[in-house]
Design an enzyme around this catalytic site. Structure first.
Site, short mmCIF file in Angstrom:
data_model
loop_
_atom_site.label_atom_id
_atom_site.label_comp_id
_atom_site.label_asym_id
_atom_site.label_seq_id
_atom_site.Cartn_x
_atom_site.Cartn_y
_atom_site.Cartn_z
N GLY B 71 0.84 -1.11 -0.10
CA GLY B 71 -0.08 -0.16 0.26
C GLY B 71 1.09 2.04 0.20
N CYS B 128 -1.32 3.84 -8.34
CA CYS B 128 -1.97 4.19 -6.96
C CYS B 128 -3.33 4.27 -7.15
CB CYS B 128 -1.69 5.98 -7.16
SG CYS B 128 1.10 5.55 -6.89
N LYS B 163 5.00 3.97 -15.17
CA LYS B 163 4.87 3.22 -14.94
C LYS B 163 3.83 1.95 -15.51
CE LYS B 163 6.47 -0.68 -12.03
NZ LYS B 163 7.58 -0.88 -11.12
N GLY B 263 13.27 -7.32 -9.64
CA GLY B 263 12.40 -6.98 -7.96
C GLY B 263 12.53 -8.36 -7.24
C1 LIG Z 1 7.14 -5.56 -2.30
C2 LIG Z 1 6.58 -4.74 -3.47
C3 LIG Z 1 6.25 -3.63 -3.05
C4 LIG Z 1 6.37 -2.92 -4.78
N1 LIG Z 1 6.18 -1.20 -4.32
C5 LIG Z 1 6.34 -0.58 -6.10
C6 LIG Z 1 5.91 0.79 -6.21
O1 LIG Z 1 6.17 1.22 -5.13
N2 LIG Z 1 5.89 1.02 -6.75
C7 LIG Z 1 5.83 1.02 -7.52
O2 LIG Z 1 5.51 1.63 -8.83
N3 LIG Z 1 6.12 -0.53 -8.33
C8 LIG Z 1 6.21 -1.89 -7.07
N4 LIG Z 1 6.22 -2.91 -7.49
C9 LIG Z 1 5.98 -3.30 -8.66
C10 LIG Z 1 7.44 -4.04 -8.69
O3 LIG Z 1 8.12 -2.20 -8.86
C11 LIG Z 1 7.62 -4.48 -10.67
O4 LIG Z 1 6.59 -3.89 -11.37
C12 LIG Z 1 7.06 -6.31 -10.08
O5 LIG Z 1 7.17 -6.07 -8.99
C13 LIG Z 1 7.46 -7.06 -11.12
O6 LIG Z 1 8.90 -7.55 -10.86
P1 LIG Z 1 9.07 -9.08 -10.17
O7 LIG Z 1 8.64 -9.82 -10.60
O8 LIG Z 1 10.99 -8.10 -10.40
O9 LIG Z 1 9.18 -8.36 -9.19
C14 LIG Z 1 6.06 -3.93 -5.59
C15 LIG Z 1 6.30 -4.94 -5.63
C16 LIG Z 1 6.89 -5.46 -4.36
C17 LIG Z 1 6.93 -6.82 -4.86
#
Ligand SMILES: Cc1cc2nc3c(=O)[nH]c(=O)nc-3n(C[C@H](O)[C@H](O)[C@H](O)COP(=O)(O)O)c2cc1C
Ligand SMILES: Cc1cc2nc3c(=O)[nH]c(=O)nc-3n(C[C@H](O)[C@H](O)[C@H](O)COP(=O)(O)OP(=O)(O)OC[C@H]3O[C@@H](n4cnc5c(N)ncnc54)[C@H](O)[C@@H]3O)c2cc1C
Ligand code: FES
Lengths: 268, 302
Positions: B71, B128, B163, B263
């Site tokens: 969140g 968001c 994004k 990520g």
């Molecule tokens: C715990 C967590 C927090 C995240 N917080 C954000 C965020 O603050 N802003 C955002 O644009 N994406 C956020 N994401 C999404 C990641 O930046 C990414 O787009 C997504 O996890 C897919 O990549 P991955 O499979 O390598 O994790 C978050 C993902 C995770 C797992």
């Protein structure tokens, strides 16, 4: 914080479903500041189909050998139980903020429930022999789930309660404590165990229904983690900061928190 | 061997960066890896004021992935500038700030506060909750995307990455809307909306009930979307979603991404960003690829 591949020295079932794991942290140049503080934990890593680490508390640490005691509850702990001596196990250490024992003095009470007694063993060991009056009170579901009791007894005065009365006092550990007058004037209380136990303890220390104001009540909290190193904010515990609710990180601000800083919310 | 890439006029020494929200502002991870080696550091989402985030539990593991419902807990842009930026500016890497808001004016407040700071790029998180639209995400409607991007862009001093959320019917339409509204680059994909039920506890695994799915499980969807968007718009793309290894990253580069973000892999291995970078280099050496930018021209039956 550091990441290494440790080596399994032993991984034995000490009670049905409970294991004692000894790991050689192959890095034997552990300097003093890399020694664990009681209450700190390590993250254990598995294959990429299980992306999240499993946090397990330090149960003991001596001569570069880390001891963990864990209970099988799911996929990760089950995999862990199948590790054989000589096998590698990747981990990061030593994580989180442990118990603050630097100011501990006078009468000390250590309260544990279930697998939560594991980190308390290292705590009791580090405090024993320092001219402190330490009592340990441990609660378990039944006699078949009692772990580490004999080892605690060698260190300090230890009481056991079981929910079903199959060993020691019958009832939960807080009922046991409240049944004695002896603990009302404890100065320091340290605890780890199920959330309802910690909550009941926090409440009975804050409203003085049993305890006279102890100087410090420290609780080790549990929450699901993702990074386990303080970066992702996946592991919050509700805390009070100047009257506002803020979320603090179990893995980095905790797992040990001062009881009076916590907010328990509706359900426990 | 060339590893450098260019995203919207900014040169990255290599295409690898952490994905927003999984890396904090780098401080914790800097104990495991050298931030100077990263193409950029992407921060967690930063809002105009502090957000407290969702109640716990906020995360749970799933088959080769995880769900999160953090969140967007963050201390607000002022605290971010004072603490996080103060730390990050000491490193020789690019700083990309992920910007979040409940309304267009909140997004504008953040990018305005960052105008005169050492931040290199801004990443607009349009996933968001949009308060004016009853909490529905900004990023799921083309008109809304066009509106938020064009309005925010006017206030940005740094290049603006948008994004994209994958929780849409046609991600190419959203990408085109962002492009025509003035975005300088795209990053994709954000997490996929998911749910997990704990059947023994007879309850939802997350307090919010729903959360964002990430990790290896989502990679085929992410690669497909990068490939589609590559053909729909001209903007450079930062690809992400389930990258665990150098070869995973190369898959995104071949699909058309200019750079990649890591990520969930960082939770599985704190050195993941560097491991992926090393993996790309090993691959380039083994298969004689002189320039990392060559991957984008390699698919045989493109
Ligand atoms: C715990 C967590 C927090 C995240 N917080 C954000 C965020 O603050 N802003 C955002 O644009 N994406 C956020 N994401 C999404 C990641 O930046 C990414 O787009 C997504 O996890 C897919 O990549 P991955 O499979 O390598 O994790 C978050 C993902 C995770 C797992
Ligand atoms: C700081 C800390 C210290 C801990 N110390 C110990 C210890 O010394 N001994 C011990 O036996 N257990 C300890 N635990 C609990 C232990 O981490 C979980 O039992 C373990 O992660 C369960 O993993 P699993 O794959 O077997 O279970 P699954 O239910 O299959 O796990 C699924 C996911 O949920 C998470 N999870 C499940 N139960 C818990 C839980 N109770 N707490 C946190 N995450 C959970 C897992 O990490 C995993 O991501 C500790 C937890 C924390 C937060
Ligand atoms: S699990 Fe990432 S901050 Fe605690």
């Amino acid at each position: 914080m550091k990441m290494i591949v440790s080596e399994v020295i032993a991984n034995d079932e000490i009670k049905s479903g409970f294991f004692n794991l000894l790991l050689k942290l192959s890095d034997n140049k552990l300097s003093d500041n890399l020694k664990p503080i009681p209450g700190q934990f390590v993250n254990l890593y598995f294959d990429t189909d299980m992306p999240l680490p499993r946090p397990i508390s330090v149960c003991d640490f001596e001569d570069g050998v880390l001891r963990l005691v864990y209970q099988i509850v799911g996929k990760g702990t089950n995999l862990l139980s199948m590790k054989k001596p000589g096998e590698p196990l990747r981990l990061t250490y030593f994580l989180g903020n442990g118990f603050d024992i630097t100011r501990a003095h006078g009468k000390i009470l250590i309260v544990g429930g279930g697998i939560g007694v594991a980190p308390l063993f290292f705590l009791a060991k580090m405090m024993a022999g320092n001219n402190l009056e330490i009592t340990v009170a441990l609660g378990f579901a039944s006699s078949g789930k009692i772990i580490l009791a004999g080892e605690f007894e060698k260190l300090c005065n230890t009481y056991i309660a079981t929910d079903d009365g199959s060993f020691g006092y019958k009832g939960n550990i807080l009922d046991f404590i409240r049944s004695k007058n002896h603990f009302t004037d404890c100065h320091f209380i340290f605890a780890c165990g199920p959330r309802p136990m910690l909550r009941a303890l926090a409440e009975s220390t804050s409203n003085s229904s049993y305890f006279k104001k102890p100087s410090s009540v420290q609780l080790s909290m549990e929450e699901h983690i993702a990074c386990g190193i303080g970066a992702c904010l996946c592991c919050p515990v509700a805390a009070n900061e100047n009257g506002n609710i803020i979320y603090r990180r179990v893995c980095a601000d905790g797992p040990v928190f001062q009881a009076d800083s916590l907010i328990w919310g509706g359900a426990s | 061997m060339n590893l450098a890439v260019n995203v919207a006029g900014i040169t990255l020494k290599n295409p690898v960066m952490p994905a927003s929200g999984t890396f904090g502002s780098g401080k914790e991870f800097s104990e495991f890896l050298d931030l100077n080696r990263l193409g950029a550091v992407v921060t967690k989402g930063v809002a105009s004021v502090s957000w407290s985030g969702n109640p716990p539990p906020r995360c749970t593991e799933t088959a080769s992935g995880m769900l999160n419902s953090v969140g967007l807990q963050n201390p607000g842009v002022e605290s971010f500038i004072r603490n996080d930026l103060e730390f990050l500016k000491n490193f020789n890497t690019n700083i990309i700030v992920n910007v979040c808001g409940h309304s267009i004016s909140e997004y504008i407040d953040v990018v305005t506060a960052l105008r005169d700071t050492p931040v290199h790029m801004l990443e607009l998180n349009i996933s968001c909750p949009n308060v004016a639209e009853g909490g529905m995400s900004f990023g799921t409607d083309c008109h809304m995307v066009e509106k938020v991007v064009s309005r925010v862009k006017k206030h940005c001093r740094q290049p603006l990455i948008v994004k994209l959320s994958p929780n849409v019917t046609d991600i190419c339409e959203i990408a085109k809307a962002a492009e025509s509204a003035g975005a300088d680059a795209l990053s994709m994909i954000n997490t996929l909306l998911g749910m997990k039920i704990d059947v023994k506890r007879r309850n939802f695994s997350l307090a919010k009930k729903v959360g964002g799915l990430s990790g290896a499980a989502i990679k085929p969807i992410a690669v497909r979307m990068v490939y589609q968007v590559r053909r729909a718009v001209k903007l450079p793309i930062i690809g992400m979603g389930g990258i665990m290894t150098g070869e995973d990253a190369i898959e995104f580069l071949m699909a058309g991404a200019t750079a990649v973000a890591i990520g969930t892999a960082s939770f599985h291995t704190p050195t993941a960003c560097i491991d992926v970078l090393d993996g790309i280099e090993v691959f380039m050496r083994r298969y004689n690829v002189p320039d990392v930018n060559d991957f984008g021209r390699m698919l045989e039956s493109n």
